[in-house]
Write an enzyme that holds these catalytic residues in place. Structure first.
Site, PDB file in Angstrom:
ATOM      1  N   CYS A  97       0.972  -1.017  -0.031  1.00  0.00           N
ATOM      2  CA  CYS A  97      -0.056   0.184  -0.382  1.00  0.00           C
ATOM      3  C   CYS A  97       1.159   1.503   0.212  1.00  0.00           C
ATOM      4  O   CYS A  97       0.286   2.593  -0.446  1.00  0.00           O
ATOM      5  CB  CYS A  97      -0.703   0.359   1.987  1.00  0.00           C
ATOM      6  SG  CYS A  97       0.307   0.182   3.131  1.00  0.00           S
ATOM      7  N   CYS A 122      -0.267  -5.411   6.779  1.00  0.00           N
ATOM      8  CA  CYS A 122      -0.108  -4.478   7.809  1.00  0.00           C
ATOM      9  C   CYS A 122       0.204  -4.534   9.483  1.00  0.00           C
ATOM     10  O   CYS A 122       1.250  -3.702   9.948  1.00  0.00           O
ATOM     11  CB  CYS A 122      -1.803  -4.094   7.436  1.00  0.00           C
ATOM     12  SG  CYS A 122      -2.344  -4.035   6.189  1.00  0.00           S
TER      13      CYS A 122
HETATM   14 FE1  FES Z   1      -1.376   0.341   4.348  1.00  0.00          FE
HETATM   15 FE2  FES Z   1      -2.739  -1.214   5.955  1.00  0.00          FE
HETATM   16  S1  FES Z   1      -3.798  -0.247   4.324  1.00  0.00           S
HETATM   17  S2  FES Z   1      -0.708  -0.577   6.629  1.00  0.00           S
END
Ligand code: FES
Length: 132
Positions: free
Chosen positions: A36, A107
């Site tokens: 991400c 994450c």
């Molecule tokens: Fe980026 Fe969870 S979506 S750290």
């Protein structure tokens, strides 16, 4: 898609105790989530004699899973020696948060990765001090 987070995770997300910047940290660790692009920055204060982590803080642009799991990493690491902190695993964090949506596992490891980077940074600094 709606994600369901555990009560424990939401507790840490809504009221994190370790989102802070330390003054003159002894070590820092920073990692990015390749999926991400979010960043996790973690800092340590380590007692010179006991090698215990006396303070720890983090800052992140990450999501609730990243924020809550990093808060737990800090909770688990504070008061431990560097050697003890190295043994904290992602399973310890998930156990503490009760559960983690599988899509958020990437994450939930950011905090532990940042802690390991900070420990590496601390140990490298100590080696350099010995060489001088
Ligand atoms: Fe980026 Fe969870 S979506 S750290």
């Amino acid at each position: 898609m709606t994600l369901t987070y555990s009560k424990e995770l939401m507790k840490h997300f809504k009221n994190p105790k370790h989102v802070k910047k330390l003054e003159n940290p002894d070590a820092v660790g920073e990692v990015g989530n390749i999926r991400c692009g979010d960043i996790m920055h973690l800092e340590l204060k380590v007692d010179k004699k006991t090698k215990k982590i006396e303070d720890i803080g983090f800052q992140t642009f990450g999501c609730p899973a990243a924020l809550a799991s990093s808060d737990v990493v800090c909770e688990l690491a504070k008061g431990k020696t560097i050697e003890e902190a190295k043994k904290i695993t992602k399973n310890d964090i998930i156990k503490k948060l009760k559960e983690m949506p599988p899509i958020k596992i990437h994450c939930s490891v950011l905090g532990i990765e940042a802690l390991n980077k900070a420990i590496e940074n601390y140990e490298n600094k100590k080696k350099e001090e010995k060489i001088k």
